[in-house]
Design a protein around this motif. Structure first.
Motif, PDB file in Angstrom:
ATOM      1  N   ALA B 249       0.820  -1.214   0.000  1.00 51.15           N
ATOM      2  CA  ALA B 249       0.000   0.000   0.000  1.00 51.15           C
ATOM      3  C   ALA B 249       0.854   1.265   0.000  1.00 51.15           C
ATOM      4  O   ALA B 249       0.499   2.267  -0.613  1.00 51.15           O
ATOM      5  CB  ALA B 249      -0.938   0.001   1.208  1.00 51.15           C
ATOM      6  N   ASN B 250       1.952   1.259   0.707  1.00 50.18           N
ATOM      7  CA  ASN B 250       2.809   2.447   0.786  1.00 50.18           C
ATOM      8  C   ASN B 250       4.216   2.018   1.210  1.00 50.18           C
ATOM      9  O   ASN B 250       4.520   1.946   2.400  1.00 50.18           O
ATOM     10  CB  ASN B 250       2.212   3.444   1.794  1.00 50.18           C
ATOM     11  CG  ASN B 250       3.025   4.721   1.885  1.00 50.18           C
ATOM     12  OD1 ASN B 250       4.173   4.786   1.470  1.00 50.18           O
ATOM     13  ND2 ASN B 250       2.415   5.752   2.443  1.00 50.18           N
ATOM     14  N   THR B 252       7.182   3.348   1.302  1.00 52.30           N
ATOM     15  CA  THR B 252       8.006   4.199   2.163  1.00 52.30           C
ATOM     16  C   THR B 252       7.520   4.145   3.604  1.00 52.30           C
ATOM     17  O   THR B 252       8.315   3.988   4.540  1.00 52.30           O
ATOM     18  CB  THR B 252       7.981   5.654   1.667  1.00 52.30           C
ATOM     19  OG1 THR B 252       8.195   5.666   0.263  1.00 52.30           O
ATOM     20  CG2 THR B 252       9.039   6.485   2.348  1.00 52.30           C
ATOM     21  N   ALA B 253       6.205   4.260   3.781  1.00 49.87           N
ATOM     22  CA  ALA B 253       5.657   4.194   5.137  1.00 49.87           C
ATOM     23  C   ALA B 253       5.964   2.835   5.753  1.00 49.87           C
ATOM     24  O   ALA B 253       6.282   2.740   6.941  1.00 49.87           O
ATOM     25  CB  ALA B 253       4.157   4.437   5.120  1.00 49.87           C
TER      26      ALA B 253
END
Lengths: 495, 368
Positions: B249-250, B252-253
């Protein structure tokens, strides 16, 4: 009184939200006028209406006494209005001269020599210096802000709107900027400054208008109003006091960094061999102008960037080679700079986001049960406004996302708190609450490192201030540890 | 006369205002989410049906008889349902494979190749070992070979940032030719004339779990259902599944949250390939009983549609693979009416496009 701008009973509605409710604003010609209020108060919306970037539902606008209807920014620019937004529009790959004339070229063919001559005249008039053929990516934040102001002059703006012009500047650069603005005002230009920094209002502005929740709250001559009154008008109630920070530092070193070197994303050495020791219980602020290595230092302590040399230890354990996950288990908690990319998953619910980064801790060994138990506490900690914890994170405003991210970082026994601009998007009282909670965790023995570009905020809450400039770390002399001017000098390397 | 007119006018005004109230309520409800989903599902169903009817008419068939033929052919009798389930089985398992990769942010176009490699090596193993043990080992070998076949795409994505769509497409081409060579040479059945393995001995062929008259429930579909539930549970209830979804989904996060996203990419690609390999092995053991050149009719590509149409929910795979299976099966019986089977494929494709458009709009809407 000779009014340059007269906005009368401007209203604007977005869906269910009344962004502006009959707000009026009168600005005297040739003065610096401050527009203050918290995030979401309607400052920017009001200024966009003046700049033609949005069309109000109702209300009148008069410029120099004549009624105007501004249907687009192009029309506003033609009327002599110019605006510099908070995230300004300098394109790094173009030269300073190209940026200056971008969108206001004289014709289909560029005439660099002629343009440069006029650019130079404008710069001299303002006391600015520019290398016109250099790429704008080499400009400092202060240089960028100055170039933006020249862009407005190039377009013959008589009314300038500046949105948080000093947000990225050191105190010295801010003062220099206001000196230029005063000179402009004296020559008849009208300047509206949108700001949340009250000292600037008192020092540099003639009149101040306060908006809150889309309504006009007050309008004063600056000389006739006190700081406390103004702060209360902004917040809409009493302002939580910010007592002088008291350190509960013990003698025990927790975070120790020595000879740390880190590369930046352009391959440059961004952190140049810095060393420092932080004690358990310390709340340390790292001041500095944006882009002086704070980001890279931050990333290397988190474990996101690999240092090229040096050591990082927490409570004696080396963190070189430790994964981010291992650091989190050791007690690292982060409030990241870019919450959209680094802090949350907007497609996920608040429940799912509550365990992000903490998923390997015992509290989340049963992930569903952990989320059910802890998500409500994280949301409550700083009063995150949400439509249910099973709503997507993306449905929250930026400020509320920040509240949730801060709540999450401080919930489960932090040992080392790293926060990058933790007050971003928060109102005054929420900022105070977040720092108070960080302080409480420090009193329990945690260490906190805060990076902020707002020196006043750091002075308000941190018990020790370090300064980064050009990748080097400086600590003010003990007798100047809380001296705004002295720290400001270190920020620009003029110590 | 005037009174009647007034009455009518009043009635009209009331109608208009209650209509407006209703519209307003509907508007608010659709903003609130649940109704919106229902609304979208209805639109999708309607649009699909209209398209189907329209294209049948264009094809020159009587839509009523064609659709009744489609329904009879897919769910109209016990044997038709069995046929639909047979079509559904590989699509469900391959759907799980593609779904898992999607959750990790990877678009595994390579399910087809992993399916081929898995079924080819599984068939060879089953033939070499024989008996029930051969089936078990065959499924295991299918899983491992399918996983290994996907692995290069995972590594290239994680460490060289080469896009998985490109690498898996290339691996598909290699898989087609590799398996063709294998069954033309080393794996070729002794008495075989064409490029095929020998047929599995009877005791290596999976029998239906349940058989009542014409109705058969294959063991393979039960494995598929268990796999779907298992993967669904893993993704939503376990820490490693959570981390995989975060990485998808993300990234980097997820990295900031301590997830080793590169390892997750490699792992997800391997698992996705393994599941596709299992689909291939079961296809051999349950239905085909031998591996031959051209034994996949493009299940791996249909599975992309199955996984997309399932939306974010693993249990949606049951419905979408059933729909695909039914249209595949029913489409065959359309040929009796002189209509090409391809018409159902076309309708499915358009449904997927409409579905994707709705999904995209929802995402875009979040930011305003």
């Amino acid at each position: 009184m000779n009014l340059a701008v007269e906005m009368t009973q401007i209203s604007k509605r977005y869906g269910d939200v009344q962004a502006l409710d009959q707000v009026s604003l009168a600005v005297e010609k040739g003065t610096i006028h401050a527009l203050v209020g918290e995030n979401g108060a309607g400052k920017t919306t009001l200024m966009k209406a003046l700049y033609g970037a949005l069309i109000p539902d109702s209300g009148l606008i008069r410029l120099n006494g004549d009624r105007v209807t501004l249907k687009s920014s192009r029309e506003a620019i033609a009327q002599g209005i110019g605006m510099v937004s908070q995230h300004y529009g300098i394109i790094g790959e173009l030269t300073n001269l190209e940026n200056l004339i971008l969108g206001a070229e004289n014709g289909p063919v560029l005439t660099p020599a002629q343009n440069e001559q006029r650019a130079q005249e404008l710069a001299q008039q303002m006391g600015f210096e520019f290398d016109w053929s250099a790429e704008s990516s080499t400009l400092s934040p202060a240089g960028g802000q100055k170039l933006e102001i020249l862009k407005l002059l190039w377009r013959n703006s008589q009314i300038m709107i500046l949105d948080e012009p000093t947000a990225m500047l050191s105190p010295q650069d801010s003062d220099a900027l206001y000196a230029s603005l005063k000179q402009l005002a004296a020559s008849g230009t009208t300047i509206i400054v949108v700001t949340h920094r009250l000292p600037e209002v008192f020092e540099h502005c003639k009149r101040v208008t306060v908006v809150r929740g889309g309504c006009l709250i007050a309008d004063h001559e600056v000389a006739e109003v006190g700081a406390t009154q103004l702060a209360e008008e902004i917040v809409g109630g009493s302002v939580i006091e910010r007592p002088t920070p008291v350190s509960s530092a013990s003698g025990v070193t927790s975070l120790a960094v020595s000879d740390l070197e880190v590369k930046g994303d352009k391959g440059q050495v961004a952190v140049k061999g810095i060393s420092f020791d932080l004690k358990a219980g310390q709340l340390v602020g790292i001041a500095g102008v944006d882009g002086n290595g704070q980001r890279e230092l931050f990333h290397s302590i988190i474990g996101y960037a690999k240092p090229i040399a040096g050591s990082i230890t927490l409570n004696g354990d080396s963190w070189i080679g430790a994964s981010i996950g291992e650091r989190i288990i050791a007690g690292l908690r982060v409030i990241p700079e870019d919450r959209h990319h680094e802090g949350v998953i907007e497609d996920w619910t608040l429940f799912e986001n509550s365990s992000l980064g903490l998923q390997r801790l015992a509290e989340f060994s049963n992930i569903g049960a952990g989320q059910a138990e802890l998500a409500p506490r994280m949301a409550e900690k700083f009063s995150t406004k949400h439509g249910g914890l099973n709503q997507k994170m993306g449905s929250l405003s930026g400020g509320n996302q920040q509240r949730f991210v801060a709540g999450r970082a401080l919930e489960i026994y932090p040992k080392l708190i790293l926060a990058f601009q933790p007050a971003r998007g928060l109102d005054l009282n929420s900022t105070t609450k977040v720092y108070r909670e960080i302080r409480r965790r420090c009193d329990e023995g945690a260490t906190a490192v805060i990076v902020s570009f707002d020196l006043d905020e750091l002075l308000d809450f941190c018990d020790r201030i370090l300064v980064m400039n050009h990748g080097e770390l400086y600590e003010p002399k003990p007798e100047e540890a809380r001296d705004r001017t002295a720290i400001g000098r270190l920020m620009v390397g003029a110590a | 006369m005037v009174r009647v007119f007034l009455l009518l006018a009043k009635l009209l005004i009331r109608c208009i205002s209650s209509g407006r109230d209703f519209a307003l309520k509907l508007y608010r409800a659709q903003r609130s989410g649940d109704l919106r989903k229902l609304f979208h599902a209805t639109v999708l169903g309607l649009a699909g049906s209209i398209l189907l009817v329209a294209s049948l008419m264009v094809a020159g068939a009587n839509p009523v008889s064609a659709i009744s033929q489609l329904l009879t052919g897919s769910v109209g009798s016990a044997s038709a349902i069995s046929g639909t389930i047979r079509e559904m089985t590989p699509l469900l398992i391959l759907g799980v494979s593609v779904f898992l990769a999607l959750k990790a942010g990877l678009f595994n176009i390579g399910a087809e190749g992993q399916f081929l490699v898995g079924s080819c090596f599984a068939a060879a193993t089953m033939l070499a070992v024989g008996g029930p043990l051969g089936v078990v080992l065959g499924v295991l070998v299918g899983a491992i070979s399918g996983g290994l076949w996907a692995l290069p795409a995972g590594y290239i994505k994680a460490f060289r940032n080469g896009h998985e769509v490109i690498t898996t497409i290339m691996l598909n081409n290699i898989a087609v030719n590799l398996t063709k060579w294998l069954v033309s040479g080393p794996f070729k059945g002794e008495k075989a004339v064409s490029a095929t393995t020998a047929t599995l001995p009877i005791n290596s062929q999976l029998t239906p779990l349940i058989k009542i008259g014409q109705f058969e429930l294959p063991q393979a579909v039960v494995v598929g259902i268990l796999l779907t539930v298992g993967v669904g549970y893993w993704l939503t209830k376990t820490t490693s599944g959570y981390e995989l979804r975060a990485a998808g989904a993300n990234p980097t996060a997820a990295e900031f949250a301590g997830v080793k996203t590169k390892q997750v990419t490699v792992k997800a690609m391997f698992l996705s390939g393994s599941i596709a390999g299992i689909a291939g092995a079961l296809q051999i053991a349950q239905f085909e009983h031998r591996f031959y050149d051209g034994s996949s009719v493009g299940y791996g590509f249909d599975a992309l549609g199955v996984a997309l149409l399932a939306g974010g929910n693993p249990y949606g795979l049951f419905a979408s693979s059933f729909l695909f299976g039914a249209l595949n099966k029913g489409g065959t019986s359309l040929m009796g009416l002189g209509i090409d089977k391809g018409i159902t494929t076309m309708v499915l494709a358009i449904v997927i496009i409409i579905f994707a458009a709705i999904k995209y709009r929802q995402r875009g809407g979040q930011n305003d």
